[in-house]
Design a protein around this motif. Sequence first.
Motif, mmCIF file in Angstrom:
data_model
loop_
_atom_site.group_PDB
_atom_site.id
_atom_site.type_symbol
_atom_site.label_atom_id
_atom_site.label_comp_id
_atom_site.label_asym_id
_atom_site.label_seq_id
_atom_site.Cartn_x
_atom_site.Cartn_y
_atom_site.Cartn_z
ATOM 1 N N ALA A 18 -28.666 13.709 -39.852
ATOM 2 C CA ALA A 18 -29.674 13.028 -39.020
ATOM 3 C C ALA A 18 -29.801 11.554 -39.415
ATOM 4 O O ALA A 18 -29.802 10.665 -38.565
ATOM 5 N N GLY A 19 -29.879 11.302 -40.723
ATOM 6 C CA GLY A 19 -30.034 9.928 -41.201
ATOM 7 C C GLY A 19 -28.839 9.065 -40.841
ATOM 8 O O GLY A 19 -28.973 7.910 -40.426
ATOM 9 N N ARG A 20 -27.655 9.619 -40.980
ATOM 10 C CA ARG A 20 -26.441 8.832 -40.676
ATOM 11 C C ARG A 20 -26.332 8.527 -39.181
ATOM 12 O O ARG A 20 -25.961 7.425 -38.789
ATOM 13 N N LEU A 21 -26.654 9.534 -38.361
ATOM 14 C CA LEU A 21 -26.567 9.300 -36.911
ATOM 15 C C LEU A 21 -27.569 8.236 -36.489
ATOM 16 O O LEU A 21 -27.275 7.381 -35.655
ATOM 17 N N ALA A 22 -28.769 8.293 -37.087
ATOM 18 C CA ALA A 22 -29.796 7.309 -36.724
ATOM 19 C C ALA A 22 -29.345 5.897 -37.075
ATOM 20 O O ALA A 22 -29.692 4.930 -36.390
ATOM 21 N N LYS A 23 -28.579 5.787 -38.140
ATOM 22 C CA LYS A 23 -28.128 4.459 -38.571
ATOM 23 C C LYS A 23 -26.959 3.961 -37.712
ATOM 24 O O LYS A 23 -26.772 2.765 -37.551
ATOM 25 N N ARG A 24 -26.204 4.895 -37.148
ATOM 26 C CA ARG A 24 -24.987 4.489 -36.453
ATOM 27 C C ARG A 24 -25.162 4.311 -34.954
ATOM 28 O O ARG A 24 -24.348 3.647 -34.314
ATOM 29 N N LEU A 25 -26.182 4.981 -34.391
ATOM 30 C CA LEU A 25 -26.323 4.968 -32.935
ATOM 31 C C LEU A 25 -27.606 4.244 -32.535
ATOM 32 O O LEU A 25 -28.595 4.276 -33.268
ATOM 33 N N ARG A 26 -27.587 3.625 -31.365
ATOM 34 C CA ARG A 26 -28.753 2.833 -30.940
ATOM 35 C C ARG A 26 -29.867 3.742 -30.421
ATOM 36 O O ARG A 26 -29.598 4.718 -29.714
ATOM 37 N N ARG A 27 -31.097 3.357 -30.769
ATOM 38 C CA ARG A 27 -32.229 4.219 -30.389
ATOM 39 C C ARG A 27 -32.402 4.327 -28.878
ATOM 40 O O ARG A 27 -32.932 5.306 -28.377
ATOM 41 N N GLU A 28 -31.947 3.278 -28.131
ATOM 42 C CA GLU A 28 -32.062 3.363 -26.665
ATOM 43 C C GLU A 28 -31.097 4.394 -26.097
ATOM 44 O O GLU A 28 -31.249 4.846 -24.976
ATOM 45 N N ASP A 29 -30.087 4.768 -26.896
ATOM 46 C CA ASP A 29 -29.042 5.661 -26.375
ATOM 47 C C ASP A 29 -29.225 7.117 -26.771
ATOM 48 O O ASP A 29 -28.786 8.013 -26.052
ATOM 49 N N VAL A 30 -29.790 7.353 -27.960
ATOM 50 C CA VAL A 30 -29.885 8.739 -28.439
ATOM 51 C C VAL A 30 -31.304 9.079 -28.898
ATOM 52 O O VAL A 30 -32.030 8.221 -29.389
ATOM 53 N N ALA A 31 -31.667 10.344 -28.716
ATOM 54 C CA ALA A 31 -32.929 10.869 -29.273
ATOM 55 C C ALA A 31 -32.523 11.894 -30.312
ATOM 56 O O ALA A 31 -31.877 12.899 -29.979
ATOM 57 N N ILE A 32 -32.844 11.622 -31.581
ATOM 58 C CA ILE A 32 -32.433 12.532 -32.658
ATOM 59 C C ILE A 32 -33.653 13.294 -33.150
ATOM 60 O O ILE A 32 -34.645 12.696 -33.582
ATOM 61 N N THR A 33 -33.579 14.620 -33.075
ATOM 62 C CA THR A 33 -34.686 15.462 -33.547
ATOM 63 C C THR A 33 -34.186 16.307 -34.700
ATOM 64 O O THR A 33 -33.132 16.948 -34.594
ATOM 65 N N LEU A 34 -34.924 16.285 -35.786
ATOM 66 C CA LEU A 34 -34.573 17.077 -36.968
ATOM 67 C C LEU A 34 -35.597 18.194 -37.100
ATOM 68 O O LEU A 34 -36.789 17.928 -37.272
ATOM 69 N N VAL A 35 -35.136 19.441 -36.988
ATOM 70 C CA VAL A 35 -36.060 20.585 -37.023
ATOM 71 C C VAL A 35 -35.989 21.240 -38.391
ATOM 72 O O VAL A 35 -34.899 21.590 -38.865
ATOM 73 N N ASN A 36 -37.129 21.386 -39.024
ATOM 74 C CA ASN A 36 -37.150 22.059 -40.332
ATOM 75 C C ASN A 36 -38.438 22.857 -40.480
ATOM 76 O O ASN A 36 -39.484 22.466 -39.976
ATOM 77 N N ALA A 37 -38.331 23.962 -41.196
ATOM 78 C CA ALA A 37 -39.499 24.839 -41.327
ATOM 79 C C ALA A 37 -40.542 24.262 -42.273
ATOM 80 O O ALA A 37 -41.719 24.587 -42.168
ATOM 81 N N GLU A 38 -40.097 23.438 -43.215
ATOM 82 C CA GLU A 38 -41.036 22.938 -44.228
ATOM 83 C C GLU A 38 -41.141 21.414 -44.146
ATOM 84 O O GLU A 38 -40.186 20.748 -43.738
ATOM 85 N N PRO A 39 -42.296 20.851 -44.573
ATOM 86 C CA PRO A 39 -42.504 19.407 -44.386
ATOM 87 C C PRO A 39 -41.846 18.518 -45.434
ATOM 88 O O PRO A 39 -41.889 17.305 -45.337
ATOM 89 N N ASP A 40 -41.259 19.140 -46.470
ATOM 90 C CA ASP A 40 -40.649 18.296 -47.496
ATOM 91 C C ASP A 40 -39.271 18.824 -47.885
ATOM 92 O O ASP A 40 -38.948 19.995 -47.687
#
Length: 398
Positions: A18-40
Amino acid sequence: MRHRIIVLGAGYTGAIVAGRLAKRLRREDVAITLVNAEPDFVERVRMHQLATGQDLSPRPFSEMFAGTGVELRLAKVTGVDVDGKTVAVVDAKGAEELPYDTLVYALGSGWNAEGVPGVAEHAYEIAGRPGALRLRERLARLDAGQTVVVVGGGLTGLEAATEIAEARPDLDVALAAGGGLGDWLSPKGREHLRKVVGKLGITVHEHAAVTGVEADSVVTADGTSIPAAVTVWTTGFAVHPIAKASALEVTGTGQIVVDETMRSVSHPDVYAVGDAAMVMGPGDKPLRMSCASGIPTAWQAAGAIAARLTGGKLPNTPLRYFNQCISLGRKEGLIQYVTADDRAVGAVLTGRPAAVYKEVVCKGAAWGVANPTFGLPTRRRRVTRERAAAGSAVKSLA
Ligand SMILES: Cc1cc2nc3c(=O)[nH]c(=O)nc-3n(C[C@H](O)[C@H](O)[C@H](O)COP(=O)(O)OP(=O)(O)OC[C@H]3O[C@@H](n4cnc5c(N)ncnc54)[C@H](O)[C@@H]3O)c2cc1C
Protein backbone atom coordinates in the motif's frame (compact mmCIF):
# COMPACT_ATOMS: atom_id res chain seq x y z
CA MET A 1 -13.07 7.52 -12.17
CA ARG A 2 -10.04 6.55 -10.09
CA HIS A 3 -8.65 3.02 -10.32
CA ARG A 4 -9.61 1.27 -7.07
CA ILE A 5 -6.84 -0.73 -5.44
CA ILE A 6 -7.72 -2.68 -2.31
CA VAL A 7 -4.99 -4.24 -0.19
CA LEU A 8 -6.18 -6.89 2.27
CA GLY A 9 -4.01 -7.18 5.37
CA ALA A 10 -1.61 -4.60 6.81
CA GLY A 11 1.10 -6.93 8.03
CA TYR A 12 4.70 -6.84 6.87
CA THR A 13 3.77 -7.28 3.22
CA GLY A 14 0.36 -5.62 2.74
CA ALA A 15 1.43 -2.40 4.46
CA ILE A 16 4.50 -2.21 2.23
CA VAL A 17 2.48 -2.74 -0.97
CA ALA A 18 0.00 0.00 0.00
CA GLY A 19 2.76 2.44 0.96
CA ARG A 20 4.76 1.82 -2.19
CA LEU A 21 1.76 2.17 -4.49
CA ALA A 22 0.79 5.43 -2.80
CA LYS A 23 4.27 6.78 -3.44
CA ARG A 24 4.39 5.68 -7.07
CA LEU A 25 0.92 6.55 -8.34
CA ARG A 26 -0.87 9.90 -8.45
CA ARG A 27 -3.72 10.42 -6.02
CA GLU A 28 -5.96 11.77 -8.82
CA ASP A 29 -5.58 8.43 -10.60
CA VAL A 30 -5.89 5.78 -7.90
CA ALA A 31 -7.84 5.20 -4.68
CA ILE A 32 -5.85 2.90 -2.39
CA THR A 33 -7.69 1.25 0.50
CA LEU A 34 -5.87 -0.84 3.08
CA VAL A 35 -8.16 -3.19 5.01
CA ASN A 36 -6.99 -4.58 8.33
CA ALA A 37 -8.74 -6.07 11.32
CA GLU A 38 -6.62 -4.25 13.88
CA PRO A 39 -5.72 -0.54 14.18
CA ASP A 40 -2.00 -1.02 14.66
CA PHE A 41 0.87 -2.88 13.05
CA VAL A 42 1.69 -6.17 14.77
CA GLU A 43 5.33 -7.27 14.74
CA ARG A 44 4.64 -10.97 14.41
CA VAL A 45 8.35 -11.78 14.62
CA ARG A 46 8.25 -10.66 18.26
CA MET A 47 5.27 -12.71 19.45
CA HIS A 48 7.49 -14.92 21.65
CA GLN A 49 8.69 -11.74 23.34
CA LEU A 50 5.13 -10.53 23.88
CA ALA A 51 4.20 -13.92 25.33
CA THR A 52 6.98 -13.73 27.89
CA GLY A 53 5.85 -10.39 29.27
CA GLN A 54 7.81 -7.91 27.16
CA ASP A 55 5.96 -4.88 25.87
CA LEU A 56 6.23 -3.95 22.21
CA SER A 57 6.29 -0.43 20.77
CA PRO A 58 2.83 0.68 19.66
CA ARG A 59 2.69 1.30 15.91
CA PRO A 60 -0.71 2.81 15.00
CA PHE A 61 -1.55 2.80 11.29
CA SER A 62 -3.17 6.22 11.66
CA GLU A 63 0.34 7.61 12.23
CA MET A 64 2.09 5.31 9.77
CA PHE A 65 -0.13 6.25 6.85
CA ALA A 66 -0.87 9.87 7.79
CA GLY A 67 -0.61 12.06 4.71
CA THR A 68 0.13 9.20 2.31
CA GLY A 69 -3.28 9.12 0.65
CA VAL A 70 -3.84 5.49 1.70
CA GLU A 71 -7.30 5.10 3.18
CA LEU A 72 -7.26 2.75 6.14
CA ARG A 73 -10.36 0.64 6.62
CA LEU A 74 -10.61 -1.14 9.95
CA ALA A 75 -12.67 -4.22 9.24
CA LYS A 76 -12.50 -7.98 9.15
CA VAL A 77 -12.39 -9.51 5.69
CA THR A 78 -14.92 -12.33 5.47
CA GLY A 79 -14.83 -13.21 1.77
CA VAL A 80 -13.57 -12.35 -1.67
CA ASP A 81 -15.61 -12.60 -4.89
CA VAL A 82 -12.95 -12.55 -7.58
CA ASP A 83 -15.44 -12.85 -10.43
CA GLY A 84 -17.71 -10.05 -9.15
CA LYS A 85 -14.57 -8.14 -8.04
CA THR A 86 -15.75 -7.34 -4.54
CA VAL A 87 -14.49 -7.95 -1.02
CA ALA A 88 -16.88 -8.70 1.84
CA VAL A 89 -15.95 -6.98 5.11
CA VAL A 90 -17.57 -6.57 8.47
CA ASP A 91 -16.97 -3.92 11.11
CA ALA A 92 -18.82 -2.51 14.11
CA LYS A 93 -21.36 -0.90 11.77
CA GLY A 94 -22.15 -4.13 9.94
CA ALA A 95 -21.32 -5.95 6.71
CA GLU A 96 -20.34 -4.28 3.44
CA GLU A 97 -19.06 -5.15 -0.02
CA LEU A 98 -16.13 -3.16 -1.36
CA PRO A 99 -15.65 -3.11 -5.15
CA TYR A 100 -12.11 -3.13 -6.56
CA ASP A 101 -10.27 -2.93 -9.85
CA THR A 102 -7.03 -4.41 -8.50
CA LEU A 103 -6.86 -6.55 -5.36
CA VAL A 104 -3.77 -7.35 -3.30
CA TYR A 105 -4.30 -10.29 -0.94
CA ALA A 106 -1.92 -10.15 2.03
CA LEU A 107 -3.83 -11.74 4.91
CA GLY A 108 -0.82 -13.67 6.17
CA SER A 109 -1.25 -16.81 8.23
CA GLY A 110 -2.06 -18.12 11.68
CA TRP A 111 -1.18 -21.23 13.64
CA ASN A 112 -1.82 -24.70 12.31
CA ALA A 113 -4.06 -26.51 14.78
CA GLU A 114 -5.17 -29.17 12.30
CA GLY A 115 -4.29 -32.84 12.27
CA VAL A 116 -3.37 -33.63 15.87
CA PRO A 117 -6.15 -34.33 18.40
CA GLY A 118 -6.33 -31.99 21.37
CA VAL A 119 -4.28 -29.15 19.87
CA ALA A 120 -7.18 -26.75 19.30
CA GLU A 121 -8.61 -27.47 22.77
CA HIS A 122 -5.50 -27.54 24.94
CA ALA A 123 -2.51 -25.92 23.22
CA TYR A 124 -1.32 -22.32 23.21
CA GLU A 125 0.18 -20.53 20.20
CA ILE A 126 2.22 -17.48 19.27
CA ALA A 127 1.44 -17.06 15.56
CA GLY A 128 -0.43 -13.81 16.25
CA ARG A 129 -1.14 -11.29 18.96
CA PRO A 130 -4.30 -12.75 20.53
CA GLY A 131 -2.55 -16.11 20.95
CA ALA A 132 0.60 -14.54 22.35
CA LEU A 133 -1.39 -12.49 24.87
CA ARG A 134 -3.31 -15.58 25.98
CA LEU A 135 -0.05 -17.46 26.54
CA ARG A 136 1.42 -14.44 28.35
CA GLU A 137 -1.44 -14.46 30.79
CA ARG A 138 -1.12 -18.24 31.33
CA LEU A 139 2.66 -18.19 31.80
CA ALA A 140 2.32 -15.43 34.38
CA ARG A 141 0.09 -17.72 36.45
CA LEU A 142 2.47 -20.71 36.39
CA ASP A 143 4.25 -21.61 39.61
CA ALA A 144 7.95 -22.43 39.83
CA GLY A 145 8.74 -25.95 38.71
CA GLN A 146 5.77 -26.32 36.37
CA THR A 147 6.47 -27.64 32.89
CA VAL A 148 6.06 -25.85 29.56
CA VAL A 149 6.43 -28.04 26.48
CA VAL A 150 7.08 -26.28 23.17
CA VAL A 151 6.13 -28.56 20.31
CA GLY A 152 7.99 -27.92 17.05
CA GLY A 153 11.74 -27.76 16.53
CA GLY A 154 11.68 -25.17 13.71
CA LEU A 155 12.64 -21.52 13.93
CA THR A 156 9.54 -20.45 15.88
CA GLY A 157 9.82 -23.35 18.35
CA LEU A 158 13.49 -22.61 19.04
CA GLU A 159 12.76 -18.93 19.58
CA ALA A 160 9.78 -19.68 21.84
CA ALA A 161 11.51 -22.30 24.01
CA THR A 162 14.65 -20.23 24.57
CA GLU A 163 12.69 -17.02 25.24
CA ILE A 164 10.49 -18.74 27.82
CA ALA A 165 13.43 -20.50 29.49
CA GLU A 166 15.39 -17.25 29.72
CA ALA A 167 12.46 -15.17 31.00
CA ARG A 168 11.29 -17.83 33.46
CA PRO A 169 14.29 -19.80 34.76
CA ASP A 170 12.02 -21.13 37.51
CA LEU A 171 9.97 -23.13 35.00
CA ASP A 172 10.81 -26.52 33.57
CA VAL A 173 10.93 -25.90 29.80
CA ALA A 174 11.01 -28.72 27.26
CA LEU A 175 11.18 -28.79 23.47
CA ALA A 176 9.69 -31.63 21.43
CA ALA A 177 11.20 -31.73 17.94
CA GLY A 178 10.08 -34.06 15.15
CA GLY A 179 13.71 -34.44 14.00
CA GLY A 180 17.10 -33.83 15.57
CA LEU A 181 17.70 -30.49 17.31
CA GLY A 182 18.42 -27.94 14.57
CA ASP A 183 19.19 -30.71 12.12
CA TRP A 184 19.02 -28.36 9.09
CA LEU A 185 21.76 -26.11 10.51
CA SER A 186 25.49 -26.31 9.82
CA PRO A 187 27.65 -28.28 12.30
CA LYS A 188 28.75 -25.02 13.96
CA GLY A 189 25.16 -23.81 14.13
CA ARG A 190 23.97 -27.05 15.71
CA GLU A 191 26.80 -27.02 18.19
CA HIS A 192 26.01 -23.46 19.29
CA LEU A 193 22.31 -24.22 19.55
CA ARG A 194 22.96 -27.23 21.79
CA LYS A 195 25.23 -25.16 23.99
CA VAL A 196 22.63 -22.40 24.51
CA VAL A 197 19.74 -24.80 24.97
CA GLY A 198 21.79 -26.70 27.55
CA LYS A 199 22.76 -23.52 29.42
CA LEU A 200 19.12 -22.51 29.61
CA GLY A 201 18.25 -25.90 31.05
CA ILE A 202 15.80 -26.85 28.29
CA THR A 203 15.02 -30.57 28.07
CA VAL A 204 15.06 -31.62 24.42
CA HIS A 205 12.96 -34.53 23.13
CA GLU A 206 14.35 -35.31 19.67
CA HIS A 207 12.58 -37.41 17.02
CA ALA A 208 9.48 -36.97 19.12
CA ALA A 209 6.48 -36.59 16.83
CA VAL A 210 3.63 -35.41 19.02
CA THR A 211 0.42 -37.27 18.18
CA GLY A 212 -1.89 -35.95 20.87
CA VAL A 213 -2.28 -33.08 23.30
CA GLU A 214 -4.08 -33.47 26.62
CA ALA A 215 -4.87 -30.82 29.21
CA ASP A 216 -1.72 -31.66 31.20
CA SER A 217 0.56 -33.61 28.83
CA VAL A 218 1.54 -34.35 25.26
CA VAL A 219 1.80 -37.86 23.82
CA THR A 220 4.41 -38.85 21.26
CA ALA A 221 4.19 -41.43 18.46
CA ASP A 222 5.92 -44.11 20.56
CA GLY A 223 3.34 -43.66 23.33
CA THR A 224 5.52 -41.58 25.67
CA SER A 225 3.57 -39.08 27.74
CA ILE A 226 5.40 -35.83 28.55
CA PRO A 227 3.85 -33.79 31.38
CA ALA A 228 2.93 -30.27 30.30
CA ALA A 229 1.15 -27.66 32.40
CA VAL A 230 1.27 -25.59 29.20
CA THR A 231 1.78 -26.82 25.63
CA VAL A 232 2.92 -24.27 23.05
CA TRP A 233 2.18 -25.43 19.50
CA THR A 234 4.67 -24.17 16.89
CA THR A 235 4.61 -26.77 14.13
CA GLY A 236 4.15 -24.35 11.24
CA PHE A 237 1.69 -21.77 9.97
CA ALA A 238 -1.58 -22.19 8.05
CA VAL A 239 -3.17 -19.60 5.78
CA HIS A 240 -6.65 -18.19 6.39
CA PRO A 241 -9.36 -20.11 4.50
CA ILE A 242 -10.70 -17.06 2.62
CA ALA A 243 -8.72 -17.57 -0.61
CA LYS A 244 -9.57 -21.27 -0.73
CA ALA A 245 -13.27 -20.45 -0.48
CA SER A 246 -13.02 -18.20 -3.56
CA ALA A 247 -12.58 -19.05 -7.25
CA LEU A 248 -8.84 -18.26 -7.06
CA GLU A 249 -6.41 -21.00 -7.96
CA VAL A 250 -4.83 -22.11 -4.69
CA THR A 251 -2.60 -24.93 -3.50
CA GLY A 252 -3.91 -27.77 -1.33
CA THR A 253 -3.01 -25.72 1.72
CA GLY A 254 -4.86 -22.64 0.45
CA GLN A 255 -1.97 -20.42 -0.68
CA ILE A 256 -2.72 -18.40 -3.81
CA VAL A 257 -0.74 -19.55 -6.85
CA VAL A 258 1.00 -16.56 -8.44
CA ASP A 259 3.40 -15.87 -11.30
CA GLU A 260 6.77 -14.14 -10.98
CA THR A 261 5.05 -10.74 -10.67
CA MET A 262 2.91 -12.03 -7.73
CA ARG A 263 -0.19 -11.96 -9.93
CA SER A 264 -2.73 -14.74 -9.50
CA VAL A 265 -2.43 -17.27 -12.32
CA SER A 266 -6.22 -17.59 -12.45
CA HIS A 267 -7.38 -13.98 -11.89
CA PRO A 268 -5.07 -11.28 -13.31
CA ASP A 269 -6.71 -8.49 -11.29
CA VAL A 270 -5.56 -10.18 -8.10
CA TYR A 271 -2.08 -10.19 -6.60
CA ALA A 272 -0.97 -12.17 -3.54
CA VAL A 273 2.07 -11.59 -1.34
CA GLY A 274 3.70 -12.86 1.83
CA ASP A 275 2.51 -15.98 3.63
CA ALA A 276 -0.73 -16.04 1.63
CA ALA A 277 1.07 -16.63 -1.69
CA MET A 278 2.66 -19.73 -3.15
CA VAL A 279 5.77 -18.27 -4.75
CA MET A 280 8.47 -20.33 -6.39
CA GLY A 281 11.93 -19.30 -5.27
CA PRO A 282 15.46 -20.28 -6.30
CA GLY A 283 15.97 -23.96 -7.11
CA ASP A 284 12.26 -24.18 -8.00
CA LYS A 285 11.45 -24.48 -4.32
CA PRO A 286 8.45 -22.68 -2.81
CA LEU A 287 9.45 -19.78 -0.57
CA ARG A 288 8.83 -20.53 3.10
CA MET A 289 6.47 -18.34 5.10
CA SER A 290 8.75 -15.61 6.40
CA CYS A 291 9.38 -11.89 6.39
CA ALA A 292 12.74 -12.64 4.82
CA SER A 293 11.13 -13.75 1.57
CA GLY A 294 7.69 -12.14 2.02
CA ILE A 295 8.92 -8.55 2.02
CA PRO A 296 10.59 -8.88 -1.40
CA THR A 297 7.32 -10.33 -2.76
CA ALA A 298 5.64 -7.09 -1.60
CA TRP A 299 8.24 -4.98 -3.41
CA GLN A 300 7.75 -7.09 -6.53
CA ALA A 301 3.93 -6.87 -6.47
CA ALA A 302 3.88 -3.10 -5.86
CA GLY A 303 6.38 -2.57 -8.66
CA ALA A 304 4.45 -4.80 -11.07
CA ILE A 305 1.07 -3.17 -10.34
CA ALA A 306 2.54 0.32 -10.78
CA ALA A 307 4.31 -0.72 -13.98
CA ARG A 308 1.20 -2.26 -15.48
CA LEU A 309 -0.93 0.78 -14.67
CA THR A 310 1.55 3.33 -15.95
CA GLY A 311 3.16 1.47 -18.81
CA GLY A 312 6.51 1.16 -17.03
CA LYS A 313 8.98 -1.73 -17.05
CA LEU A 314 8.10 -4.76 -14.96
CA PRO A 315 10.45 -5.15 -11.97
CA ASN A 316 12.56 -8.19 -11.31
CA THR A 317 13.10 -8.22 -7.54
CA PRO A 318 15.47 -11.01 -6.47
CA LEU A 319 13.63 -13.51 -4.27
CA ARG A 320 16.29 -15.33 -2.36
CA TYR A 321 17.61 -16.05 1.13
CA PHE A 322 20.80 -14.82 2.78
CA ASN A 323 20.53 -16.03 6.34
CA GLN A 324 18.24 -17.41 9.01
CA CYS A 325 18.23 -15.10 12.01
CA ILE A 326 17.27 -16.97 15.17
CA SER A 327 16.90 -15.31 18.54
CA LEU A 328 17.80 -17.58 21.47
CA GLY A 329 16.47 -15.37 24.22
CA ARG A 330 17.52 -11.71 24.49
CA LYS A 331 21.22 -12.30 25.13
CA GLU A 332 22.00 -15.04 22.61
CA GLY A 333 21.36 -15.67 18.95
CA LEU A 334 22.33 -17.66 15.91
CA ILE A 335 22.69 -16.27 12.42
CA GLN A 336 22.94 -19.21 10.05
CA TYR A 337 24.10 -18.12 6.60
CA VAL A 338 22.36 -19.96 3.77
CA THR A 339 22.37 -20.41 0.00
CA ALA A 340 19.86 -18.55 -2.17
CA ASP A 341 17.48 -21.49 -1.76
CA ASP A 342 17.83 -21.54 2.04
CA ARG A 343 20.32 -24.38 2.64
CA ALA A 344 22.80 -23.87 5.46
CA VAL A 345 26.41 -23.11 4.56
CA GLY A 346 29.30 -23.43 7.02
CA ALA A 347 29.37 -19.83 8.24
CA VAL A 348 27.45 -18.73 11.33
CA LEU A 349 27.41 -15.78 13.69
CA THR A 350 26.72 -16.64 17.32
CA GLY A 351 26.51 -15.20 20.82
CA ARG A 352 25.85 -11.60 21.73
CA PRO A 353 26.72 -10.23 18.23
CA ALA A 354 24.08 -12.56 16.77
CA ALA A 355 21.48 -11.34 19.28
CA VAL A 356 22.26 -7.74 18.30
CA TYR A 357 22.15 -8.62 14.60
CA LYS A 358 18.73 -10.24 15.01
CA GLU A 359 17.43 -7.21 16.92
CA VAL A 360 18.61 -4.93 14.10
CA VAL A 361 16.85 -7.17 11.55
CA CYS A 362 13.55 -7.03 13.51
CA LYS A 363 13.81 -3.26 13.93
CA GLY A 364 14.71 -2.92 10.25
CA ALA A 365 11.68 -4.94 9.15
CA ALA A 366 9.31 -2.73 11.17
CA TRP A 367 11.10 0.41 9.96
CA GLY A 368 10.71 -0.80 6.38
CA VAL A 369 6.95 -1.11 6.88
CA ALA A 370 6.75 2.45 8.20
CA ASN A 371 9.03 3.74 5.44
CA PRO A 372 8.11 1.51 2.52
CA THR A 373 9.46 3.79 -0.18
CA PHE A 374 12.93 4.42 1.19
CA GLY A 375 15.24 4.56 -1.80
CA LEU A 376 12.44 4.76 -4.38
CA PRO A 377 12.27 7.75 -6.73
CA THR A 378 9.66 10.17 -5.36
CA ARG A 379 8.08 10.97 -8.75
CA ARG A 380 4.52 9.70 -8.95
CA ARG A 381 3.66 8.30 -12.36
CA ARG A 382 0.48 8.94 -14.24
CA VAL A 383 -2.05 6.15 -14.74
CA THR A 384 -3.40 6.30 -18.25
CA ARG A 385 -7.16 6.35 -18.66
CA GLU A 386 -7.40 3.07 -20.54
CA ARG A 387 -5.07 1.29 -18.11
CA ALA A 388 -7.05 2.55 -15.16
CA ALA A 389 -10.28 1.21 -16.65
CA ALA A 390 -11.42 -1.66 -14.52
CA GLY A 391 -9.88 -5.07 -15.10
CA SER A 392 -9.81 -5.55 -18.83
CA ALA A 393 -7.15 -2.97 -19.59
CA VAL A 394 -4.92 -4.30 -16.85
CA LYS A 395 -5.32 -7.79 -18.28
CA SER A 396 -4.49 -6.61 -21.81
CA LEU A 397 -1.06 -5.48 -20.65
CA ALA A 398 -0.10 -9.02 -19.66
C1 LIG B 1 6.95 -15.85 16.75
C2 LIG B 1 7.27 -15.63 15.29
C3 LIG B 1 8.58 -15.37 14.93
C4 LIG B 1 8.91 -15.17 13.59
N1 LIG B 1 10.20 -14.88 13.27
C5 LIG B 1 10.51 -14.66 11.99
C6 LIG B 1 11.85 -14.31 11.64
O1 LIG B 1 12.74 -14.24 12.49
N2 LIG B 1 12.13 -14.07 10.34
C7 LIG B 1 11.18 -14.14 9.37
O2 LIG B 1 11.50 -13.91 8.20
N3 LIG B 1 9.90 -14.46 9.65
C8 LIG B 1 9.55 -14.72 10.94
N4 LIG B 1 8.26 -15.04 11.26
C9 LIG B 1 7.26 -15.17 10.18
C10 LIG B 1 6.69 -13.81 9.78
O3 LIG B 1 6.20 -13.13 10.91
C11 LIG B 1 5.58 -13.98 8.76
O4 LIG B 1 6.04 -14.77 7.69
C12 LIG B 1 5.14 -12.60 8.25
O5 LIG B 1 4.53 -11.87 9.29
C13 LIG B 1 4.19 -12.72 7.06
O6 LIG B 1 3.85 -11.44 6.64
P1 LIG B 1 2.44 -11.20 5.93
O7 LIG B 1 2.36 -9.77 5.57
O8 LIG B 1 2.22 -12.21 4.87
O9 LIG B 1 1.35 -11.53 7.06
P2 LIG B 1 1.14 -10.90 8.50
O10 LIG B 1 2.35 -10.19 8.98
O11 LIG B 1 0.58 -11.99 9.31
O12 LIG B 1 0.00 -9.82 8.24
C14 LIG B 1 -1.33 -10.19 7.92
C15 LIG B 1 -2.24 -9.02 8.29
O13 LIG B 1 -3.56 -9.34 7.88
C16 LIG B 1 -4.47 -9.08 8.94
N5 LIG B 1 -5.59 -9.99 8.80
C17 LIG B 1 -5.55 -11.34 8.83
N6 LIG B 1 -6.78 -11.84 8.60
C18 LIG B 1 -7.60 -10.77 8.45
C19 LIG B 1 -8.99 -10.64 8.15
N7 LIG B 1 -9.80 -11.68 7.97
N8 LIG B 1 -9.49 -9.38 8.02
C20 LIG B 1 -8.68 -8.29 8.15
N9 LIG B 1 -7.37 -8.37 8.41
C21 LIG B 1 -6.83 -9.60 8.56
C22 LIG B 1 -3.66 -9.31 10.20
O14 LIG B 1 -4.24 -8.61 11.30
C23 LIG B 1 -2.30 -8.75 9.79
O15 LIG B 1 -2.22 -7.37 10.02
C24 LIG B 1 7.90 -15.24 12.60
C25 LIG B 1 6.58 -15.49 12.96
C26 LIG B 1 6.25 -15.68 14.29
C27 LIG B 1 4.81 -15.93 14.67
